[in-house]
Write an enzyme that holds these catalytic residues in place. Structure first.
Site, PDB file in Angstrom:
ATOM      1  N   LYS A 128       0.857  -1.185   0.000  1.00 39.60           N
ATOM      2  CA  LYS A 128       0.000   0.000   0.000  1.00 39.60           C
ATOM      3  C   LYS A 128       0.888   1.228   0.000  1.00 39.60           C
ATOM      4  O   LYS A 128       1.811   1.350   0.813  1.00 39.60           O
ATOM      5  CB  LYS A 128      -0.887  -0.008   1.267  1.00 39.60           C
ATOM      6  CG  LYS A 128      -1.803   1.179   1.386  1.00 39.60           C
ATOM      7  CD  LYS A 128      -3.160   0.883   0.770  1.00 39.60           C
ATOM      8  CE  LYS A 128      -3.964   2.135   0.466  1.00 39.60           C
ATOM      9  NZ  LYS A 128      -3.603   2.825  -0.789  1.00 39.60           N
ATOM     10  N   GLN A 168       7.317   3.733   3.848  1.00 39.89           N
ATOM     11  CA  GLN A 168       5.910   3.332   3.893  1.00 39.89           C
ATOM     12  C   GLN A 168       5.699   2.042   4.705  1.00 39.89           C
ATOM     13  O   GLN A 168       4.667   1.890   5.355  1.00 39.89           O
ATOM     14  CB  GLN A 168       5.412   3.139   2.450  1.00 39.89           C
ATOM     15  CG  GLN A 168       3.907   3.176   2.298  1.00 39.89           C
ATOM     16  CD  GLN A 168       3.348   4.576   2.230  1.00 39.89           C
ATOM     17  OE1 GLN A 168       3.887   5.431   1.548  1.00 39.89           O
ATOM     18  NE2 GLN A 168       2.261   4.831   2.938  1.00 39.89           N
ATOM     19  N   LYS A 213       5.155   1.723  -3.126  1.00 42.25           N
ATOM     20  CA  LYS A 213       5.131   3.103  -3.628  1.00 42.25           C
ATOM     21  C   LYS A 213       5.367   3.051  -5.133  1.00 42.25           C
ATOM     22  O   LYS A 213       5.936   2.077  -5.640  1.00 42.25           O
ATOM     23  CB  LYS A 213       6.235   3.937  -2.974  1.00 42.25           C
ATOM     24  CG  LYS A 213       6.044   5.435  -3.073  1.00 42.25           C
ATOM     25  CD  LYS A 213       5.052   5.976  -2.066  1.00 42.25           C
ATOM     26  CE  LYS A 213       4.687   7.409  -2.352  1.00 42.25           C
ATOM     27  NZ  LYS A 213       3.870   7.992  -1.275  1.00 42.25           N
ATOM     28  N   ASP A 220      -0.231  10.847  -4.493  1.00 44.72           N
ATOM     29  CA  ASP A 220       0.916  11.485  -3.832  1.00 44.72           C
ATOM     30  C   ASP A 220       1.138  12.768  -4.643  1.00 44.72           C
ATOM     31  O   ASP A 220       0.205  13.246  -5.313  1.00 44.72           O
ATOM     32  CB  ASP A 220       2.151  10.567  -3.845  1.00 44.72           C
ATOM     33  CG  ASP A 220       3.280  11.079  -2.946  1.00 44.72           C
ATOM     34  OD1 ASP A 220       3.186  10.918  -1.726  1.00 44.72           O
ATOM     35  OD2 ASP A 220       4.258  11.662  -3.462  1.00 44.72           O
ATOM     36  N   THR A 230      -4.402  13.480   5.373  1.00 43.01           N
ATOM     37  CA  THR A 230      -2.978  13.638   5.709  1.00 43.01           C
ATOM     38  C   THR A 230      -2.746  14.948   6.457  1.00 43.01           C
ATOM     39  O   THR A 230      -2.060  14.982   7.484  1.00 43.01           O
ATOM     40  CB  THR A 230      -2.110  13.555   4.440  1.00 43.01           C
ATOM     41  OG1 THR A 230      -2.477  12.396   3.709  1.00 43.01           O
ATOM     42  CG2 THR A 230      -0.632  13.486   4.789  1.00 43.01           C
ATOM     43  N   ASN A 259      -2.245  19.108  -1.604  1.00 46.88           N
ATOM     44  CA  ASN A 259      -3.262  18.422  -0.807  1.00 46.88           C
ATOM     45  C   ASN A 259      -2.929  18.434   0.690  1.00 46.88           C
ATOM     46  O   ASN A 259      -3.775  18.794   1.519  1.00 46.88           O
ATOM     47  CB  ASN A 259      -3.413  16.982  -1.311  1.00 46.88           C
ATOM     48  CG  ASN A 259      -4.292  16.149  -0.421  1.00 46.88           C
ATOM     49  OD1 ASN A 259      -3.812  15.374   0.390  1.00 46.88           O
ATOM     50  ND2 ASN A 259      -5.592  16.351  -0.512  1.00 46.88           N
TER      51      ASN A 259
END
Ligand code: NDP
Length: 461
Positions: free
Chosen positions: A105, A126, A141, A181, A225, A256
């Site tokens: 993930k 990650q 990733k 991302d 996030t 974001n």
């Protein structure tokens, strides 16, 4: 001669340090010229010395060498046609780093700086971040050196379709679940999902997260996030009797993560006076107007400079890294890796910063982290502080499996508790292993132990 308890501990710490150094040298040799990957590995390895001293069976099982070698690393050609009819080629990447506690993930990054080193550093981080969330997700990733800047909507769609045409062979809801991302937001996830669905001939909602709300996305994923970073920092502050309320905050980036970190910090009573993009930064002494910022960045997809046209009291400066010269109580680096170097860190400390919360991945260099820790600045490392994004992605996967959406409040509440838990787990591990208050060490250790135990339990695979 009797060996005292302290000598036994010393011997074993030295042995652990030697083991860590040896494996780190092997990683460098096996992955030459990958400086970001080396940096991420070094930070984690050094934190783990007290773990190996206390539990030598991790060394006996050579967990370190296994965990730093990806299970799989894919690169592929991504051909696409631009608006002039010219054929263009980019390189696609996916690292499937570790699947011992769940399917791979991790997000996809579209940016011209993307290369094997960047993808591996992000994928390695990650593993530990995902473990810290307490959810069943492994580490992965991906991305491409494609530059979305200045591309038309049609070009973005054709690129995403070509990228997914290859990637779809390697992913699936129980195998590998990408998300967004840098350069990959809801629009790109939509095009990627559409192409996956078309090729596979079925609606496998759980294959991607960060989807639109109308087709399997989760409420709060967009905010997760940024909100999560602020929730985490609030926990750090609370322990010292501080809070966001009444504090001055700077946030780098205006994507974001930054937008929703700014929104949540302001909701908690902070005044966020600056944010940036890769060209420059804005300073608004009155506090950044979040509605203007959202419209410029999310709707108009314009540069941050446009903000000052509507808020003439605000000032635009050309050099984005100078944002760290603004005096503040709390700094939230939310743009990209290595954006705070030693010099910027010293400037922040000299100006009285009290806390740093890393919204971006690895935004502080190792030297910058040393500056913060040696001055006892509260420091929330990325893999703990920005884990809220992937945590809500895992909640999106859960909703997709149940075919049942949760409300914004429900997901936000879960996010808040996950961030609180990550803080508690990290601070507890730091204390247990002899580094009280050091969340870098605590987060690395807590994230590592769960994965290492699962690796050993599953044998040499
Ligand atoms: P976005 O693409 O939405 O935004 C990135 C922002 O950072 C843009 O404003 C960009 O400006 C700016 N930026 C890029 N490089 C620089 C630079 N050198 N100096 C200043 N600003 C810069 O990405 P996200 O917000 O999604 O991601 C930001 C960071 O957070 C990344 O490190 C990412 O890995 C991390 N992260 C993201 C998660 C998520 O859920 N999205 C989850 C966990 C971590 P410009 O437009 O000029 O390029």
């Amino acid at each position: 001669m009797t060996i005292t308890q302290q000598e036994v501990q010393h011997v074993s710490l030295q042995k652990a340090q030697n083991y860590v150094n040896e494996v780190f040298e092997a990683v460098k040799k096996r992955n030459p010229n990958e400086k970001e990957f080396h940096q991420a590995v070094k930070e984690i390895f050094d934190s783990l010395v007290p773990v190996f001293a206390k539990h030598p069976h991790y060394m006996d099982n050579n967990v370190l060498e296994r965990i730093s070698e990806p299970e799989r690393f894919l690169t592929f050609r991504v051909p696409w046609v631009d608006d002039e009819g010219k054929v263009r080629v980019n390189r696609g990447f996916r690292v499937q780093f570790n699947s011992n506690i769940g399917p791979y993930k991790g997000g996809l990054r579209f940016h011209p700086s993307v290369n094997a080193s960047i993808i591996k550093f992000l994928g390695f981080e990650q593993i530990f971040k995902n473990s810290l969330t307490g959810q069943p997700i492994g580490g992965g990733k991906g991305g491409s050196d494609f530059d979305p800047k200045g591309k038309s909507d049609g070009e973005i769609m054709r690129f995403c379709q070509s990228f997914m045409t290859e990637l779809c062979k390697y992913i699936g809801p129980d195998i590998d679940v990408p998300a967004g991302d840098i350069g990959v937001g809801a629009r790109e996830i939509g095009y990627l999902f559409g192409q996956y669905k078309r090729i596979r001939g079925g609606f496998e909602a759980g294959v991607l997260t960060g989807k639109g709300l109308g087709y399997g996305g989760s409420l709060t994923r967009t905010e997760a996030t940024g909100y999560g970073t602020v929730y985490f920092v609030e926990e750090m502050l609370k322990d010292k009797g501080l809070s966001f309320n009444g504090s001055t905050v700077i946030v780098s980036g205006s994507g974001n993560v930054s937008i929703y970190a700014i929104e949540k910090a302001a909701q908690l009573g902070a005044k966020v006076v600056a944010c940036s993009d890769s060209d420059g930064y804005i300073y608004d002494a009155k506090g950044i107007n979040i509605d203007t910022l959202k419209r410029i960045k999310e709707v108009e997809r314009d540069r941050i400079q446009a903000y000052v046209k509507e808020h003439p009291d605000a000032i635009y400066h050309d050099n984005c890294s100078h944002i760290w010269s603004i005096p503040c109580d709390i700094a939230l680096p939310c743009a990209t890796q290595n954006e705070i170097d030693e010099k910027s860190a010293k400037m922040l400390v000299a100006n009285g910063v009290k806390a740093i919360g890393e919204g971006a991945n690895m935004p502080s260099t190792l030297e910058a982290i040393d500056v913060f820790l040696s001055h006892s600045i509260l420091f929330g490392p990325a893999k703990a502080a920005n884990a809220g994004g992937v945590a809500v992605s895992a909640l999106e996967m859960a909703q997709n499996s149940m075919r049942m959406p949760w409300s914004f409040e429900e997901v936000d509440e879960k996010l808040y508790h996950i961030m609180k838990n990550i803080y508690q787990t990290s601070i507890t591990a730091a204390k247990e292993y002899g580094h009280p208050g050091n969340l870098v060490v605590g987060a690395n250790i807590a994230g590592f132990i769960k994965v290492a135990d699962a690796m050993i339990a599953q044998g040499v695979i």
